[in-house]
Scaffold this active site. Structure first.
Site, PDB file in Angstrom:
ATOM      1  N   HIS A 112      -3.691  -5.230   1.980  1.00 25.73           N
ATOM      2  CA  HIS A 112      -2.835  -5.735   3.170  1.00 25.73           C
ATOM      3  C   HIS A 112      -2.932  -7.133   3.772  1.00 25.73           C
ATOM      4  O   HIS A 112      -3.603  -7.522   4.426  1.00 25.73           O
ATOM      5  CB  HIS A 112      -3.395  -4.763   4.467  1.00 25.73           C
ATOM      6  CG  HIS A 112      -3.150  -3.506   4.419  1.00 25.73           C
ATOM      7  ND1 HIS A 112      -2.093  -2.804   4.876  1.00 25.73           N
ATOM      8  CD2 HIS A 112      -3.659  -2.435   3.714  1.00 25.73           C
ATOM      9  CE1 HIS A 112      -1.894  -1.565   4.753  1.00 25.73           C
ATOM     10  NE2 HIS A 112      -2.979  -1.239   3.786  1.00 25.73           N
ATOM     11  N   CYS A 131       0.762  -1.168   0.230  1.00 29.39           N
ATOM     12  CA  CYS A 131       0.061  -0.040   0.053  1.00 29.39           C
ATOM     13  C   CYS A 131       1.056   1.225  -0.075  1.00 29.39           C
ATOM     14  O   CYS A 131       1.414   1.639  -1.089  1.00 29.39           O
ATOM     15  CB  CYS A 131      -1.034  -0.002   1.313  1.00 29.39           C
ATOM     16  SG  CYS A 131      -2.369   1.061   0.873  1.00 29.39           S
ATOM     17  N   GLU A 137      -0.924  -8.693   5.536  1.00 25.88           N
ATOM     18  CA  GLU A 137      -0.580  -8.850   7.045  1.00 25.88           C
ATOM     19  C   GLU A 137      -1.684  -8.723   7.798  1.00 25.88           C
ATOM     20  O   GLU A 137      -1.505  -9.286   9.156  1.00 25.88           O
ATOM     21  CB  GLU A 137       0.443  -7.955   7.147  1.00 25.88           C
ATOM     22  CG  GLU A 137       0.213  -6.356   7.787  1.00 25.88           C
ATOM     23  CD  GLU A 137      -0.284  -5.653   6.624  1.00 25.88           C
ATOM     24  OE1 GLU A 137      -0.251  -6.094   5.256  1.00 25.88           O
ATOM     25  OE2 GLU A 137      -0.456  -4.370   6.614  1.00 25.88           O
TER      26      GLU A 137
HETATM   27  N1  GLN Z   1      -3.690   6.164   1.067  1.00 24.99           N
HETATM   28  C1  GLN Z   1      -2.360   5.951   1.852  1.00 24.99           C
HETATM   29  C2  GLN Z   1      -1.091   6.810   1.079  1.00 24.99           C
HETATM   30  O1  GLN Z   1      -1.384   7.324  -0.087  1.00 24.99           O
HETATM   31  C3  GLN Z   1      -1.973   4.358   1.750  1.00 24.99           C
HETATM   32  C4  GLN Z   1      -2.811   3.765   2.762  1.00 24.99           C
HETATM   33  C5  GLN Z   1      -2.350   2.528   3.287  1.00 24.99           C
HETATM   34  O2  GLN Z   1      -0.908   2.055   3.323  1.00 24.99           O
HETATM   35  N2  GLN Z   1      -3.150   1.622   3.900  1.00 24.99           N
HETATM   36  O3  GLN Z   1      -0.173   6.867   1.554  1.00 24.99           O
END
Ligand code: GLN
Length: 199
Positions: A181, A84, A183
C-alpha cells in the site's frame, strides 16, 4: 490529466493526498475525480483501483453493472494502478493461498494469477524495505496488509519488485500493480511512476 479513483471501498483520501503531492512534484496540472459508476469513466483519463476486499469490490462492480465498462476502459489503454485488492481484480485468475479457488468477479485484464492472502491474515501485516525497478535506488517502505503475490501467466508482464522471490509489484502495458500500500506511506514514487504512464 484527470485521474479517477474507484470509490466503492478502501483507501481514498490517502491516494488523494499523495496524488496531489505527486502532481506538484511532477509539475502537472492534475485533477482527481471519484468514480462511483460507469458514467464517471467517461470523465477520466486513467484510474486507481484501491485496496480493500476484492470479493466485496467485485460484487459492488457487478451490482453497479460496471464490470464490462471498467474492463473495456482498461483494455483501451487507459493507465491503471491496482493496489492489493485492486490488483487482484485486474488479474486473469485468482486463488486464495489457503482455500484455493474461490469464485469471485474479476476484470481479467492482466496476465497474472493473484495468490490472495499469501502472507497471512490481518495480524500478520508487516512492512519491509523493497527495491523497486524503475524507481531510484532508495528502497521503498512497503506496507503489506493481507497482501497477495502475483504469478505471471503470459509473456508481457514485467516484474518490478519481489519479496522472497515472489512478485509484489509488476507492470504490463498500461497497467501497474502493487500488493503493498504505497498510499499509507509518505513516498510519492509509485504515484509519480503512475502519473508518468499518462505521458
Ligand atoms: N486480502 C484482500 C483481498 O483478497 C486484499 C487486502 C488489501 O487490499 N489490503 O481482496
Amino acid at each position: 490529466m484527470k485521474i479517477g479513483l474507484l470509490n466503492l471501498q478502501g483507501g481514498i483520501y490517502e491516494h488523494i493526498y499523495l496524488l496531489k503531492r505527486a502532481f506538484v512534484e511532477e509539475g502537472i496540472n492534475g485533477e482527481i475525480i471519484a468514480v462511483n459508476g460507469k458514467n464517471d469513466l467517461k470523465e477520466v483519463d486513467g484510474i486507481i483501483l484501491p485496496g480493500g476486499e476484492s470479493t466485496t469490490i467485485g460484487t459492488l462492480l457487478e451490482k453497479l453493472d460496471m464490470v464490462d465498462s471498467l474492463r473495456k476502459f482498461i483494455l483501451d489503454g487507459h493507465p491503471t494502478l491496482g493496489i492489493c485488492a485492486g490488483a487482484i481484480l485486474m488479474a486473469k485468475e485468482s486463488i486464495d493461498f489457503k482455500v484455493g479457488r474461490v469464485d469471485q468477479p474479476l476484470l481479467k485484464v492482466m496476465n497474472i494469477r493473484a495468490v490472495r492472502n499469501y502472507f497471512g491474515r490481518q495480524r500478520s501485516s508487516f512492512e519491509t524495505l523493497l527495491k523497486i525497478k524503475l524507481l531510484d535506488d532508495k528502497p521503498f517502505r512497503a506496507i503489506f496488509i493481507r497482501a497477495p503475490i502475483f504469478e505471471i501467466i503470459d509473456g508481457e508482464v514485467e516484474a518490478l519488485a519481489t519479496l522472497n522471490n515472489k512478485i509484489v509489484c509488476a507492470r504490463e502495458k498500461n497497467m501497474l500493480i502493487t500488493s503493498f500500500h504505497p498510499e499509507l506511506t509518505n513516498d510519492t514514487r509509485i504515484h509519480r511512476l503512475f502519473i508518468n504512464m499518462f505521458r
